[in-house]
Design a protein around this motif. Structure first.
Motif, PDB file in Angstrom:
ATOM      1  N   TYR A 190      -6.555   5.120   2.117  1.00  0.00           N
ATOM      2  CA  TYR A 190      -5.745   4.393   1.668  1.00  0.00           C
ATOM      3  C   TYR A 190      -4.297   4.426   2.592  1.00  0.00           C
ATOM      4  O   TYR A 190      -3.707   3.429   2.968  1.00  0.00           O
ATOM      5  N   THR A 214     -10.847   8.675  -0.629  1.00  0.00           N
ATOM      6  CA  THR A 214     -10.107   7.394  -1.085  1.00  0.00           C
ATOM      7  C   THR A 214      -8.598   7.597  -0.796  1.00  0.00           C
ATOM      8  O   THR A 214      -8.160   6.371  -0.082  1.00  0.00           O
ATOM      9  N   SER A 215      -7.958   8.451  -0.819  1.00  0.00           N
ATOM     10  CA  SER A 215      -6.523   8.727  -0.687  1.00  0.00           C
ATOM     11  C   SER A 215      -6.302   8.740   0.825  1.00  0.00           C
ATOM     12  O   SER A 215      -5.432   7.828   1.467  1.00  0.00           O
ATOM     13  N   PRO A 239     -12.985   1.113   3.445  1.00  0.00           N
ATOM     14  CA  PRO A 239     -12.645   0.595   2.174  1.00  0.00           C
ATOM     15  C   PRO A 239     -13.658  -0.120   1.549  1.00  0.00           C
ATOM     16  O   PRO A 239     -13.792   0.024   0.461  1.00  0.00           O
ATOM     17  N   SER A 260      -5.973  -0.863  -7.243  1.00  0.00           N
ATOM     18  CA  SER A 260      -5.297  -0.723  -5.882  1.00  0.00           C
ATOM     19  C   SER A 260      -5.986   0.139  -4.918  1.00  0.00           C
ATOM     20  O   SER A 260      -6.165  -0.575  -3.919  1.00  0.00           O
ATOM     21  N   GLN A 261      -6.574   1.220  -5.319  1.00  0.00           N
ATOM     22  CA  GLN A 261      -7.211   2.026  -4.216  1.00  0.00           C
ATOM     23  C   GLN A 261      -8.697   1.697  -4.158  1.00  0.00           C
ATOM     24  O   GLN A 261      -9.103   1.927  -3.004  1.00  0.00           O
ATOM     25  N   HIS A 262      -9.317   1.105  -5.237  1.00  0.00           N
ATOM     26  CA  HIS A 262     -10.590   0.867  -5.063  1.00  0.00           C
ATOM     27  C   HIS A 262     -11.274  -0.436  -5.148  1.00  0.00           C
ATOM     28  O   HIS A 262     -12.423  -0.893  -5.359  1.00  0.00           O
ATOM     29  N   ILE A 273       1.078  -1.135   0.048  1.00  0.00           N
ATOM     30  CA  ILE A 273       0.044   0.051   0.161  1.00  0.00           C
ATOM     31  C   ILE A 273       0.809   1.208   0.033  1.00  0.00           C
ATOM     32  O   ILE A 273       0.672   2.121  -0.767  1.00  0.00           O
ATOM     33  N   ASN A 321      -8.494  -2.321  -1.917  1.00  0.00           N
ATOM     34  CA  ASN A 321      -8.497  -2.249  -0.384  1.00  0.00           C
ATOM     35  C   ASN A 321      -9.474  -2.847   0.186  1.00  0.00           C
ATOM     36  O   ASN A 321      -9.438  -3.377   1.549  1.00  0.00           O
TER      37      ASN A 321
END
Length: 272
Positions: A74, A70-71, A121, A149-151, A42, A154
Motif C-alpha cells: 500500500y 499488504t502494508s 495489489p 481500502s487496503q484489500h 492512499i 488497492n
C-alpha cells in the motif's frame, strides 16, 4: 547494454511515445489529477490508520505494519501514484516527463515499479479475501473501511492503470523481479518473527506443518505468476482494442506531436 535495457522495458530513448504519462481516453492533466488524488487518498489513509491506532491503544499495530506485505504494498502504491502524477504533470506542462531525463537504471526501476503495482495489489486482494478473511464482517466501521481500502480499493487503483493508461504489457523479464521481491518479503517475514516473536501471516508458521507451509508459499508464487500473465494479456487486449480497432492512439499534450509507436519508429529509422 542497449539490448538489456530493451529486455527490461527501458529501451532508449525512454518512453518515446509517452505511454507512461498518457491515457487513451483522459487528457494528460486529468490523468495527472486522478493519479494525484489516488496518492493523496492512499497516503492519507495510511497516516489516518496510524493516528487511529495510536489514539485507541493499538500503537504496536502501526509499528508491526511494516512486516505485512499488504502494508508495504500500500505504501508502494501511494508512492507510485504520487511520482507518476508528478511525471504526468511534467509531461503535460513541458511535453517531456521527468523519467525521460533520468539515468537508465532509474528508468528500469520505474518500469519494474509499474509492473509491481499492476500485479501485487491484485495478489493481495486475492490472498486476503480467499485465505485470511474469516467470512464475518468487521466489528466496527474503522476496521471495515481500513480493510476495504487496503484489500479492495488497492485493486481498483491498479485497474485504473491497467485499463485507462496507454502502457504496454510489462516485459516478461519483469517476472523475475516479482519473484525476487516475493522472496525478499519472505525473508523479511521470518526476520520479523526473530525480532518481534510473531509471524505476519499465520500460514507462515512452520510449526503448523512444513508441507502446508511449502504449499502456501508455492501457491502464492504461482498465483503471482498467473496474475502477471493475466494482466499482461489484459493490457495487450486494451492496446489492440483501443489503438488498432478504435483508432484511439492517445490524448497528448499540445507540446508533442505523437500518433503512435509505429510513427515514432518510422521517424527514428528515417534519421539513421
Amino acid at each position: 547494454m542497449a539490448r538489456i535495457l530493451s529486455i527490461l522495458g527501458a529501451s532508449q530513448p525512454f518512453d518515446p511515445t509517452h505511454r507512461y504519462t498518457t491515457s487513451w481516453i483522459l487528457p494528460p492533466v486529468l490523468l495527472a489529477i486522478c493519479r494525484f488524488i489516488f496518492a493523496i487518498y492512499i497516503l492519507t489513509a495510511i497516516f489516518f490508520i496510524f493516528g487511529w491506532n495510536g489514539t485507541h491503544g493499538h500503537a504496536e499495530q502501526s509499528r508491526y505494519s511494516f512486516s505485512f506485505f499488504t502494508s508495504l504494498g500500500y505504501w508502494g502504491l501511494g508512492f507510485y501514484f504520487l511520482f507518476s502524477s508528478l511525471h504526468t504533470f511534467s509531461y503535460a506542462r513541458t511535453g517531456k516527463s521527468w523519467s525521460q531525463k533520468w539515468p537508465a537504471g532509474f528508468q528500469v526501476a520505474h518500469t519494474v515499479f509499474y509492473t509491481t503495482i499492476v500485479t501485487f495489489p491484485i495478489l493481495v486482494t486475492a490472498v486476503f479475501w480467499a485465505l485470511l478473511y474469516n467470512g464475518i464482517w468487521f466489528s466496527n466501521e474503522f476496521q471495515g473501511w481500513s480493510n476495504t481500502s487496503q484489500h479492495a480499493l488497492n485493486t481498483v487503483f491498479a485497474s485504473f492503470e491497467i485499463f485507462l493508461t496507454r502502457t504496454s504489457p510489462p516485459p516478461p523479464a519483469h517476472l523475475a523481479f516479482l519473484v525476487i521481491l516475493l522472496a525478499l518479503y519472505l525473508a523479511l517475514a521470518y526476520l520479523s518473527h526473530v525480532t518481534t516473536g510473531f509471524y505476519p501471516y499465520s500460514f507462515l508458521d512452520p510449526n503448523k506443518g512444513s508441507g502446508k507451509l511449502a504449499g502456501y508459499i508455492l501457491g502464492i508464487l504461482a498465483a503471482a505468476c498467473v496474475i502477471f500473465g493475466i494482466v499482461w494479456g489484459i493490457i495487450w487486449i486494451r492496446r489492440w482494442l483501443t489503438e488498432s480497432k478504435l483508432g484511439m492512439h492517445g490524448k497528448f499534450t499540445m507540446k508533442t506531436v505523437v500518433r503512435d509507436e509505429e510513427t515514432m519508429e518510422m521517424a527514428n529509422e528515417g534519421m539513421k
